[in-house]
Design a protein around this motif. Structure first.
Motif, PDB file in Angstrom:
ATOM      1  N   ARG A 121       0.838  -1.194   0.000  1.00  0.00           N
ATOM      2  CA  ARG A 121       0.000   0.000   0.000  1.00  0.00           C
ATOM      3  C   ARG A 121       0.873   1.243   0.000  1.00  0.00           C
ATOM      4  O   ARG A 121       2.044   1.214   0.360  1.00  0.00           O
ATOM      5  N   PHE A 122       0.260   2.333  -0.443  1.00  0.00           N
ATOM      6  CA  PHE A 122       0.951   3.614  -0.457  1.00  0.00           C
ATOM      7  C   PHE A 122       1.047   4.162   0.968  1.00  0.00           C
ATOM      8  O   PHE A 122       0.264   3.826   1.843  1.00  0.00           O
ATOM      9  N   LYS A 123       1.989   5.066   1.146  1.00  0.00           N
ATOM     10  CA  LYS A 123       2.124   5.743   2.429  1.00  0.00           C
ATOM     11  C   LYS A 123       1.862   7.227   2.220  1.00  0.00           C
ATOM     12  O   LYS A 123       0.742   7.639   2.084  1.00  0.00           O
ATOM     13  N   GLY A 124       2.903   8.023   2.157  1.00  0.00           N
ATOM     14  CA  GLY A 124       2.711   9.442   1.914  1.00  0.00           C
ATOM     15  C   GLY A 124       2.087  10.157   3.102  1.00  0.00           C
ATOM     16  O   GLY A 124       1.730   9.544   4.116  1.00  0.00           O
ATOM     17  N   SER A 125       1.949  11.467   2.966  1.00  0.00           N
ATOM     18  CA  SER A 125       1.349  12.276   4.022  1.00  0.00           C
ATOM     19  C   SER A 125       0.945  13.620   3.441  1.00  0.00           C
ATOM     20  O   SER A 125       1.345  13.982   2.336  1.00  0.00           O
ATOM     21  N   LEU A 126       0.138  14.345   4.191  1.00  0.00           N
ATOM     22  CA  LEU A 126      -0.272  15.698   3.825  1.00  0.00           C
ATOM     23  C   LEU A 126       0.313  16.647   4.858  1.00  0.00           C
ATOM     24  O   LEU A 126      -0.310  16.932   5.876  1.00  0.00           O
ATOM     25  N   ALA A 174      -3.548   8.328  -2.993  1.00  0.00           N
ATOM     26  CA  ALA A 174      -3.702   6.946  -3.477  1.00  0.00           C
ATOM     27  C   ALA A 174      -3.985   5.988  -2.324  1.00  0.00           C
ATOM     28  O   ALA A 174      -4.756   5.033  -2.467  1.00  0.00           O
ATOM     29  N   TYR A 175      -3.377   6.231  -1.157  1.00  0.00           N
ATOM     30  CA  TYR A 175      -3.627   5.384   0.017  1.00  0.00           C
ATOM     31  C   TYR A 175      -5.081   5.511   0.486  1.00  0.00           C
ATOM     32  O   TYR A 175      -5.739   4.510   0.781  1.00  0.00           O
ATOM     33  N   ILE A 176      -5.583   6.742   0.535  1.00  0.00           N
ATOM     34  CA  ILE A 176      -6.965   6.953   0.977  1.00  0.00           C
ATOM     35  C   ILE A 176      -7.954   6.330  -0.009  1.00  0.00           C
ATOM     36  O   ILE A 176      -8.975   5.760   0.386  1.00  0.00           O
ATOM     37  N   ASN A 177      -7.648   6.428  -1.317  1.00  0.00           N
ATOM     38  CA  ASN A 177      -8.572   5.923  -2.331  1.00  0.00           C
ATOM     39  C   ASN A 177      -8.396   4.443  -2.629  1.00  0.00           C
ATOM     40  O   ASN A 177      -9.096   3.908  -3.496  1.00  0.00           O
ATOM     41  N   SER A 178      -7.460   3.773  -1.954  1.00  0.00           N
ATOM     42  CA  SER A 178      -7.252   2.350  -2.202  1.00  0.00           C
ATOM     43  C   SER A 178      -8.436   1.534  -1.692  1.00  0.00           C
ATOM     44  O   SER A 178      -9.193   1.963  -0.810  1.00  0.00           O
ATOM     45  N   GLU A 179      -8.581   0.356  -2.244  1.00  0.00           N
ATOM     46  CA  GLU A 179      -9.717  -0.502  -1.897  1.00  0.00           C
ATOM     47  C   GLU A 179      -9.641  -0.984  -0.447  1.00  0.00           C
ATOM     48  O   GLU A 179     -10.658  -1.042   0.253  1.00  0.00           O
ATOM     49  N   LYS A 180      -8.429  -1.283   0.036  1.00  0.00           N
ATOM     50  CA  LYS A 180      -8.291  -1.767   1.407  1.00  0.00           C
ATOM     51  C   LYS A 180      -8.669  -0.684   2.409  1.00  0.00           C
ATOM     52  O   LYS A 180      -9.365  -0.952   3.400  1.00  0.00           O
ATOM     53  N   THR A 181      -8.206   0.549   2.161  1.00  0.00           N
ATOM     54  CA  THR A 181      -8.561   1.648   3.067  1.00  0.00           C
ATOM     55  C   THR A 181     -10.055   1.911   3.046  1.00  0.00           C
ATOM     56  O   THR A 181     -10.668   2.187   4.084  1.00  0.00           O
ATOM     57  N   ASP A 182     -10.648   1.808   1.853  1.00  0.00           N
ATOM     58  CA  ASP A 182     -12.089   2.029   1.741  1.00  0.00           C
ATOM     59  C   ASP A 182     -12.866   0.982   2.541  1.00  0.00           C
ATOM     60  O   ASP A 182     -13.864   1.301   3.191  1.00  0.00           O
ATOM     61  N   GLN A 183     -12.410  -0.256   2.526  1.00  0.00           N
ATOM     62  CA  GLN A 183     -13.077  -1.310   3.293  1.00  0.00           C
ATOM     63  C   GLN A 183     -12.920  -1.087   4.796  1.00  0.00           C
ATOM     64  O   GLN A 183     -13.862  -1.326   5.562  1.00  0.00           O
ATOM     65  N   ARG A 184     -11.746  -0.630   5.218  1.00  0.00           N
ATOM     66  CA  ARG A 184     -11.531  -0.391   6.648  1.00  0.00           C
ATOM     67  C   ARG A 184     -12.371   0.778   7.145  1.00  0.00           C
ATOM     68  O   ARG A 184     -12.798   0.789   8.304  1.00  0.00           O
ATOM     69  N   MET A 185     -12.594   1.773   6.288  1.00  0.00           N
ATOM     70  CA  MET A 185     -13.424   2.907   6.690  1.00  0.00           C
ATOM     71  C   MET A 185     -14.873   2.502   6.914  1.00  0.00           C
ATOM     72  O   MET A 185     -15.597   3.156   7.660  1.00  0.00           O
ATOM     73  N   GLN A 186     -15.311   1.432   6.256  1.00  0.00           N
ATOM     74  CA  GLN A 186     -16.686   0.996   6.393  1.00  0.00           C
ATOM     75  C   GLN A 186     -16.891   0.050   7.580  1.00  0.00           C
ATOM     76  O   GLN A 186     -18.004  -0.409   7.805  1.00  0.00           O
ATOM     77  N   SER A 187     -15.824  -0.253   8.308  1.00  0.00           N
ATOM     78  CA  SER A 187     -15.947  -1.113   9.490  1.00  0.00           C
ATOM     79  C   SER A 187     -16.164  -0.248  10.724  1.00  0.00           C
ATOM     80  O   SER A 187     -15.821   0.932  10.761  1.00  0.00           O
TER      81      SER A 187
END
Length: 493
Positions: A121-126, A174-187
């Protein structure tokens, strides 16, 4: 051939059958290169490889074969070692020392970065601080100095800050829009981090808005002409560093290289040719992430509320009813909690009065016909006769014929000279403007431009190229000039 189209043989060792041996050898060369040791002997490499349990029986002949193959793939370069030759046989044996090529060093660095990626997965930061650093570096451009070293230091600060901004923000988006992050947000476990995520994104937006306007102002103010002395100092510094491969590079080429790099930074922050800048896209994506997190939190809250037991609420309400001393008191509590059980609806006509303080019962009652709520219901109808209205029809016919007579008389007057040219007309009636446009529309369907009017006139319509303004009583019409020629008279001619 373009460098992007040639084969990269330097990466062949990654997919070769003996990739484990090749990668172990080159990783050793990379580690020694980072320690400022470039030239290694086969004995040093053999000792390092045998230090791994899976390569305890690694043969020296196999090592020489692997080294020769890596030289063939341009991963290593060989230089004959003549320092320790004590006999003629040793000198003839051509003992070599090996050192890695720049391609190999960059490939190994890339592999180390890939190995550090966790969970694919991507990392990065704002980080708003990167924008502040870029702003500080751009402000130093106004303090142009004759020192080439200082100019190069400022330029490197600008590039370093811009590269960090570009890569970090892109990776985090890219990390926020990834499929894994999206699934974790819905938990439901995401509810613990929702405030942290939202505050992080909101603080970034606020800080970005403070610095982005200043960065845009600086980028718009610094033009190619104003930065020309600064770029010349960079060229001077670049030319002072001896590089054999860039002997033929001219000052104009180096100047163009720096200018294009600066334009790339401008295009990231400023709108160019109607296209949104990457900064504007970043702000939109950040706001969209906040909205998405809010939607997920709302859905999770609704889900929890849906499965929440109302047992305690009902027990508390039951205690209220148990404390009621009379049935009337219980009815009042029921009306407050559950609403009125039997509601009588009152309906009045709209705008029955303008008095805001009037009450419903002050108005006269009104009957309302209630229809059945079924698709099969049809209102009863009675057969009635249709009035002929002969007199009304006769009046309308006479009025129509009278208008037609006046119109035909006016048309005939227009064509007294056998032709009508729009540019020579003063002000026309609305009906005449509609007739002229109707005839022009019909003439387009005829290859020769002829049209027959309702009164029987045969007209030849010829479009002209001159632009005119047709004045009518109901407005002006901008159009090309047209010539109407009368070829045959009508029935009233």
């Amino acid at each position: 051939m373009d460098s992007t189209m040639k084969q990269v043989v330097e990466t062949a060792y990654l997919t070769a059958p003996s990739a484990a041996q090749y990668r172990t050898i080159l990783r050793f060369f990379y580690e020694q290169h980072e320690r400022m040791r470039d030239y290694l002997t086969p004995e040093e490499v053999l000792q390092y490889v045998r230090s791994f349990p899976q390569f305890e029986d690694y043969d020296e002949d196999v090592l020489h074969q692997n080294l020769a193959k890596l030289v063939e793939w341009n991963n290593l370069s060989a230089r004959q070692d003549m320092t320790n030759a004590r006999t003629i046989e040793e000198y003839k044996k051509k003992r070599f020392k090996y050192y890695p090529t720049p391609y190999t060093i960059q490939i190994e660095r890339m592999l180390i970065e890939l190995e550090n990626i966790v969970d694919d997965r991507f990392k990065g930061s704002l980080e708003p601080s990167q924008f502040e650093r870029l702003l500080d570096a751009l402000q130093k451009l106004d303090q142009q100095s004759d020192n080439a070293d200082r100019s190069m230091h400022v330029w490197e600060d600008i590039l370093r800050s811009f590269k960090t901004i570009r890569t970090s923000t892109a990776d985090y988006i890219a990390y926020i829009n990834s499929e894994k992050t999206d699934q974790r947000m819905q938990s439901e476990a995401f509810l613990v981090y929702k405030a942290q995520f939202t505050n992080y994104l909101r603080d970034f937006i606020v800080s970005l808005q403070k610095t982005s306007a200043q960065i845009k102002e600086l980028l718009e103010r610094h033009t190619k002409r104003s930065l020309l002395p600064f770029f010349q100092k960079l060229v001077e510094k670049e030319k002072s560093i001896p590089r054999l491969e860039e002997v033929g590079v001219s000052d104009e080429q180096l100047l163009e290289r720096y200018t294009e790099t600066y334009h790339s930074i401008q295009r990231w922050f400023l709108d160019v040719d109607g296209q949104k800048s990457e900064l504007e896209v970043l702000q939109w994506q950040t706001n969209e992430m906040i909205r998405r997190i809010t939607r997920y939190v709302q859905r999770l809250g609704e889900r929890q509320h849906h499965f929440k037991s109302r047992r305690n609420d009902y027990v508390h309400l039951a205690k209220w009813f148990a404390k009621c001393e009379t049935l009337e008191e219980a009815h009042k509590i029921s009306a407050i909690v559950f609403g009125a059980m039997q509601v009588k609806h009152v309906q009045l006509k709209k705008h029955t009065t303008d008095d805001l303080y009037s009450d419903t019962w002050d108005h006269a009652p009104e009957k309302v016909i209630i229809k059945p709520r079924t698709n099969r219901y049809r209102e009863k109808t009675k057969a009635t006769g249709v009035p002929l209205q002969t007199e009304k029809k006769r009046e309308q016919r006479e009025q129509y014929l009278k208008e037609r007579y006046h119109q035909e008389k006016a048309v005939k007057k227009y064509f007294e000279n056998g032709s009508v040219q729009l540019s020579k007309l003063d002000v026309v009636e609305p009906f005449m403007r509609k007739l002229l446009l109707t005839w022009m529309s019909k003439a387009r369907a005829n290859k020769e431009g002829f049209v027959t009017t309702e009164s029987g006139m045969l007209l030849h319509i010829k479009p002209l190229e001159e632009k005119i303004v047709l004045h009518a009583l109901d407005g002006d019409l901008h159009m090309n000039d047209v010539l109407f020629e009368l070829r045959e008279e009508g029935r009233n001619g």
